[in-house]
Design a protein around this motif. Structure first.
Motif, PDB file in Angstrom:
ATOM      1  N   HIS A 160      50.815   2.111  32.334  1.00 24.81           N
ATOM      2  CA  HIS A 160      50.236   2.920  33.398  1.00 24.81           C
ATOM      3  C   HIS A 160      51.363   3.595  34.178  1.00 24.81           C
ATOM      4  N   VAL A 161      51.220   4.888  34.411  1.00 27.80           N
ATOM      5  CA  VAL A 161      52.254   5.633  35.100  1.00 27.80           C
ATOM      6  C   VAL A 161      51.601   6.730  35.934  1.00 27.80           C
ATOM      7  N   ALA A 162      52.262   7.085  37.048  1.00 32.28           N
ATOM      8  CA  ALA A 162      51.822   8.190  37.896  1.00 32.28           C
ATOM      9  C   ALA A 162      52.965   9.184  38.019  1.00 32.28           C
ATOM     10  N   ALA A 163      52.636  10.475  38.060  1.00 37.54           N
ATOM     11  CA  ALA A 163      53.642  11.527  38.170  1.00 37.54           C
ATOM     12  C   ALA A 163      53.078  12.660  39.024  1.00 37.54           C
ATOM     13  N   ILE A 164      53.950  13.625  39.319  1.00 37.96           N
ATOM     14  CA  ILE A 164      53.573  14.782  40.141  1.00 37.96           C
ATOM     15  C   ILE A 164      53.720  16.037  39.293  1.00 37.96           C
ATOM     16  N   ARG A 165      52.679  16.854  39.260  1.00 39.07           N
ATOM     17  CA  ARG A 165      52.753  18.116  38.544  1.00 39.07           C
ATOM     18  C   ARG A 165      53.605  19.117  39.317  1.00 39.07           C
ATOM     19  N   SER A 166      53.936  20.220  38.647  1.00 39.82           N
ATOM     20  CA  SER A 166      54.783  21.233  39.287  1.00 39.82           C
ATOM     21  C   SER A 166      54.101  21.883  40.486  1.00 39.82           C
ATOM     22  N   ASP A 167      52.751  21.870  40.519  1.00 43.42           N
ATOM     23  CA  ASP A 167      52.049  22.452  41.676  1.00 43.42           C
ATOM     24  C   ASP A 167      51.872  21.460  42.813  1.00 43.42           C
ATOM     25  N   GLY A 168      52.448  20.249  42.661  1.00 45.24           N
ATOM     26  CA  GLY A 168      52.410  19.261  43.730  1.00 45.24           C
ATOM     27  C   GLY A 168      51.280  18.269  43.645  1.00 45.24           C
ATOM     28  N   THR A 169      50.365  18.390  42.677  1.00 46.03           N
ATOM     29  CA  THR A 169      49.242  17.450  42.580  1.00 46.03           C
ATOM     30  C   THR A 169      49.645  16.232  41.761  1.00 46.03           C
ATOM     31  N   PRO A 170      49.289  15.038  42.223  1.00 44.47           N
ATOM     32  CA  PRO A 170      49.620  13.826  41.464  1.00 44.47           C
ATOM     33  C   PRO A 170      48.568  13.547  40.397  1.00 44.47           C
ATOM     34  N   TYR A 171      48.943  12.790  39.384  1.00 47.12           N
ATOM     35  CA  TYR A 171      47.986  12.345  38.369  1.00 47.12           C
ATOM     36  C   TYR A 171      48.440  10.993  37.826  1.00 47.12           C
ATOM     37  N   ALA A 172      47.471  10.243  37.325  1.00 44.78           N
ATOM     38  CA  ALA A 172      47.740   8.930  36.739  1.00 44.78           C
ATOM     39  C   ALA A 172      47.304   8.941  35.288  1.00 44.78           C
ATOM     40  N   ALA A 173      48.040   8.232  34.431  1.00 44.33           N
ATOM     41  CA  ALA A 173      47.743   8.207  33.005  1.00 44.33           C
ATOM     42  C   ALA A 173      48.082   6.836  32.443  1.00 44.33           C
ATOM     43  N   VAL A 174      47.478   6.515  31.291  1.00 44.06           N
ATOM     44  CA  VAL A 174      47.771   5.295  30.552  1.00 44.06           C
ATOM     45  C   VAL A 174      48.148   5.704  29.142  1.00 44.06           C
ATOM     46  N   GLY A 175      49.116   5.027  28.564  1.00 43.11           N
ATOM     47  CA  GLY A 175      49.560   5.431  27.237  1.00 43.11           C
ATOM     48  C   GLY A 175      50.198   4.319  26.455  1.00 43.11           C
ATOM     49  N   THR A 176      50.551   4.656  25.218  1.00 37.44           N
ATOM     50  CA  THR A 176      51.241   3.750  24.305  1.00 37.44           C
ATOM     51  C   THR A 176      52.467   4.451  23.767  1.00 37.44           C
ATOM     52  N   LEU A 177      53.586   3.768  23.769  1.00 40.38           N
ATOM     53  CA  LEU A 177      54.832   4.273  23.213  1.00 40.38           C
ATOM     54  C   LEU A 177      55.195   3.433  21.998  1.00 40.38           C
ATOM     55  N   PHE A 178      55.570   4.075  20.906  1.00 41.60           N
ATOM     56  CA  PHE A 178      55.953   3.316  19.709  1.00 41.60           C
ATOM     57  C   PHE A 178      57.074   4.055  18.995  1.00 41.60           C
ATOM     58  N   PRO A 179      57.954   3.315  18.270  1.00 44.10           N
ATOM     59  CA  PRO A 179      59.106   3.944  17.613  1.00 44.10           C
ATOM     60  C   PRO A 179      58.696   4.702  16.361  1.00 44.10           C
ATOM     61  N   LEU A 180      59.471   5.712  16.017  1.00 46.89           N
ATOM     62  CA  LEU A 180      59.332   6.455  14.770  1.00 46.89           C
ATOM     63  C   LEU A 180      60.513   6.098  13.872  1.00 46.89           C
ATOM     64  N   ARG A 181      60.229   5.682  12.638  1.00 43.43           N
ATOM     65  CA  ARG A 181      61.272   5.224  11.718  1.00 43.43           C
ATOM     66  C   ARG A 181      61.332   6.125  10.492  1.00 43.43           C
ATOM     67  N   ASP A 182      62.558   6.288   9.955  1.00 42.38           N
ATOM     68  CA  ASP A 182      62.711   7.046   8.722  1.00 42.38           C
ATOM     69  C   ASP A 182      62.503   6.132   7.523  1.00 42.38           C
ATOM     70  N   ALA A 183      62.771   6.651   6.317  1.00 41.44           N
ATOM     71  CA  ALA A 183      62.528   5.878   5.101  1.00 41.44           C
ATOM     72  C   ALA A 183      63.387   4.628   5.029  1.00 41.44           C
ATOM     73  N   ASP A 184      64.542   4.619   5.715  1.00 39.42           N
ATOM     74  CA  ASP A 184      65.421   3.442   5.704  1.00 39.42           C
ATOM     75  C   ASP A 184      65.107   2.469   6.834  1.00 39.42           C
ATOM     76  N   GLY A 185      64.086   2.765   7.620  1.00 40.81           N
ATOM     77  CA  GLY A 185      63.700   1.867   8.694  1.00 40.81           C
ATOM     78  C   GLY A 185      64.434   2.094   9.998  1.00 40.81           C
ATOM     79  N   ARG A 186      65.283   3.108  10.077  1.00 37.29           N
ATOM     80  CA  ARG A 186      66.010   3.379  11.320  1.00 37.29           C
ATOM     81  C   ARG A 186      65.111   4.113  12.310  1.00 37.29           C
ATOM     82  N   VAL A 187      65.269   3.786  13.601  1.00 36.40           N
ATOM     83  CA  VAL A 187      64.494   4.452  14.641  1.00 36.40           C
ATOM     84  C   VAL A 187      65.118   5.820  14.903  1.00 36.40           C
ATOM     85  N   VAL A 188      64.358   6.878  14.672  1.00 38.15           N
ATOM     86  CA  VAL A 188      64.853   8.241  14.856  1.00 38.15           C
ATOM     87  C   VAL A 188      64.194   8.928  16.047  1.00 38.15           C
ATOM     88  N   GLY A 189      63.359   8.209  16.747  1.00 39.00           N
ATOM     89  CA  GLY A 189      62.685   8.780  17.905  1.00 39.00           C
ATOM     90  C   GLY A 189      61.523   7.896  18.306  1.00 39.00           C
TER      91      GLY A 189
END
Length: 672
Positions: A189-218
């Motif tokens: 859960h995170v809250a941020a401010i838009r460029s016009d000054g209005t706040p918003y709240a969001a929920v999300g999931t972050l997960f790693p991206l791996r190449d064919a060798d299993g290395r995290v590339v992003g």
């Protein structure tokens, strides 16, 4: 036919559109054996053929080797997406096509790329891809709308530069855990401010991206808007934004030395994070030390029935750009004009005025006018405008901003009055005009410091002496303000008196250094003193910690007169200053100046380089003196931190007049 590389699927298509060659890799890619496919029309491979035979070949030839992605019908009736290239080849019957597909390039195409693109950009859920430096590599439209910025404003930028977050360090640490440790963070859960000054709240999931060798590339993020479901997050974001804005405002305003720079720095901090535009209006009466009376009502007022237009005050619109060029003393503010009705109401009531929404721009624009209140009353008003409405928290924020701005402007006005008083005193202490000496014509310039600091203690003077001689002095008191101006007047008048009684330059500086008026706060000064004999052409010169003068001969050659500089006068060191003397060719220019003419804040120029710049600024020694002064002043560094004074004198020879009125040529006499 066979391919040169085992991973290439190759098919040869004749001008009639029939397949005449088929590699083993093409069979593995499509499932069609050569015995089934050779001799058939190439359109048999298309999922939905829209042309056949020679017409299809002609279309492929026109692509001239361009990469294509098409759906290919396999032998078992299924379809797969294939990326391939059609290369025109000359054949006996005409121009055919060699179709080539790299089997390795097809391995990742498990679905239709066009369908994937539609899914990513049509998804109502925000999707993003970051590289290991936390820069956006992909953002879909849903996330761009959630953040209040277009997709192009995300790509290539760090997520921390795009999002206005309450706790940047904590959020960055979480992102680093994904890329560095390969963690998956769910239900974030995170809250941020838009460029016009209005706040918003969001929920999300972050997960790693791996190449064919299993290395995290992003890493990738899936983000969903919570709306108003998490009010506490929105409140946190608003509070953090308000505190951060006030903190940055305080830092920026502390760097403003004059009212115009205070307004400019306020606008730079508040736009576009808090408002689209910020206008600061200063009551014209405040520049004279007056204050409008403060009448505070108990509640905010809306811009309703306006007061008598004739009673509207005059204001300086500080947000209006000043004309280019150096502002003169007392003319450093935009021209005054009549205040608008909302500003007039705000100043009259000393309270916030909410302006009606402006519909002229297609979408409602909201404005709010906040008074600038100082201890003595109302200084003016600030007008904030933006697309979104101002809620009660925003009104509180604008009041705090206005309070800080009013304090900065009040200090700047006090500083301005002292500077104008110093400039006025300095102007009255300097000579109103130089004496008319035909054989030693002079012109001068004085420019205050460009950075708005208090006027310094620069001076110049020319004294006509008996016996066809003239005395010249230029000096610079170390310091600024009224004290420096007063010390300048004392040094100049003393030097003038000592020249009048006949002291040579070295003797004059020695006596000037010994002056003691009982003031414990006496300020030292650098000084150059010169005397010129119009009959003999002899120039005597002495320096006290001052830059050496420039002598420009009639033929355009120039040299610095490097006398022993000695220490600045007024230090009481008991130094005995020595004279330099030389014979000056008639028509030579003597250029005396203070260090503000050659110094720059960046320290890119040393003394010799600065003098060289002055030397190059003089193209003709016989040019009018005013033109020479303008050329020399234009060579001054734009960011010079000090006042600059210039005295240019053209030294010719005195032609004595006999009793009969006939002129006779003077004869040089020896130096005593």
């Amino acid at each position: 036919m066979t391919a040169d590389r085992h991973d290439l699927a190759v098919a040869l298509i004749d001008p009639a559109g029939r397949i005449s060659g088929w590699s083993p890799e093409a069979q593995r890619l499509t499932g069609h054996p050569a015995s089934d496919i050779i001799g058939r029309d190439v359109s048999v491979l298309a999922d939905r053929p829209d042309s056949h035979g020679s017409e299809l070949v002609a279309r492929l030839v026109r692509t001239d080797g361009a990469v294509r992605t098409d759906w290919v019908r396999r032998f078992d009736g299924t379809c797969r997406s294939v990326t391939w290239r059609g290369v025109p080849v000359p054949l006996a019957a005409g121009t055919g096509v060699v179709a080539v597909a790299d089997h390795r390039d097809q391995e990742s195409h498990h679905c239709d790329p066009a369908a994937v693109d539609l899914f990513l950009h049509s998804s109502p859920i925000g999707l993003a891809v970051l590289d290991n430096d936390l820069r956006y590599r992909f953002v879909n439209d849903a996330l761009a709308r959630l953040n209040g910025l277009p997709v192009a404003a995300h790509l290539g930028r760090c997520v921390l530069d795009v999002l206005d977050l309450p706790d940047r360090r904590a959020y960055e640490a979480m992102l680093r855990r994904v890329t560095e440790n390969g963690e998956t963070i769910d239900n974030l859960h995170v809250a941020a401010i838009r460029s016009d000054g209005t706040p918003y709240a969001a929920v999300g999931t972050l997960f790693p991206l791996r190449d064919a060798d299993g290395r995290v590339v992003g890493q990738a993020g899936v983000v969903h808007d919570l709306g108003n479901a998490r009010a506490e997050l929105l409140d946190t974001a608003r509070s953090h934004r308000r505190l951060d804005l006030l903190s940055r405002t305080g830092v920026a305003l502390s760097q403003g030395l004059d009212v115009a720079s205070v307004a400019a720095k306020l606008s730079a901090v508040c736009t576009p994070a808090f408002a689209t535009t910020v206008a600061v209006d200063l009551l014209a009466d405040t520049t004279r030390g007056e204050r409008a009376s403060s009448q505070r009502p108990s509640a905010e007022r809306s811009a309703g029935a306006p007061p008598d237009p004739g009673a509207r005050p005059r204001i300086h619109p500080l947000s209006t750009a000043m004309p280019t060029g150096e502002a003169q003393a007392g003319q450093d503010l935009p021209a005054p004009r009549t205040a608008t009705l909302p500003v007039s109401e705000c100043v009259r009531t000393a309270d916030v005025v909410v302006m009606p929404p402006d519909e002229s721009q297609g979408r409602p624009h909201h404005g709010i006018v906040v008074p600038l209140l100082a201890a003595g009353g109302v200084l003016g008003a600030i007008t904030f405008a933006r697309a979104g409405a101002f809620d009660p928290d925003d009104v509180l924020t604008t009041r705090d901003i206005a309070a800080r701005t009013a304090m900065a402007i009040d200090n700047a006005l006090l500083y301005r009055r002292e500077r104008l008083a110093t400039l006025t005193l300095q102007r009255h202490l300097l000579p109103a005009r130089l004496p008319d000496v035909p054989w030693a014509e002079s012109a001068h310039r004085y420019h205050p410091a460009q950075n708005g600091t208090l006027a310094g203690g620069d001076w110049y003077d020319t004294v006509r002496l008996p016996g066809g001689r003239i005395g010249l002095t230029v000096g610079d008191v170390m310091g600024h303000g009224l004290g420096a101006a007063a010390a300048m007047g004392r040094y100049r008048s003393s030097a003038r008196a000592l020249l009048t009684v006949g002291l040579e330059p070295g003797q004059l500086l020695t006596r000037l250094d010994e002056l003691d008026d009982g003031d414990d706060n006496g300020l030292p000064a650098t000084c150059v003193c010169a005397t010129y004999d119009g009959v003999t052409g002899i120039l005597r010169l002495a320096l006290a910690g001052h830059p050496p003068p420039l002598l420009v001969r009639p033929d355009g050659s120039a040299d610095t007169l490097t006398a022993d500089p000695g220490p600045p006068v007024g230090m009481g060191l008991g130094h005995v200053y020595e004279d330099l003397h030389c014979v000056v060719p008639p028509g030579s220019l003597l250029v005396l100046y203070t260090d503000g003419l050659i110094e720059d804040r960046s320290l890119r120029l040393d003394l010799e380089q600065g003098i060289a710049v002055l030397r190059r600024a003089i193209h003709r020694a016989d040019a009018p003196l005013d033109d020479l002064c303008d050329a020399l002043m234009s060579a001054r560094p734009a960011d010079s931190p000090d006042d600059a004074t210039l005295l240019v004198t053209r030294l010719t020879r005195l032609q004595p007049v006999t009793a009969t009125g006939c002129e006779t040529q003077a004869v040089d006499r020896p130096v005593r």
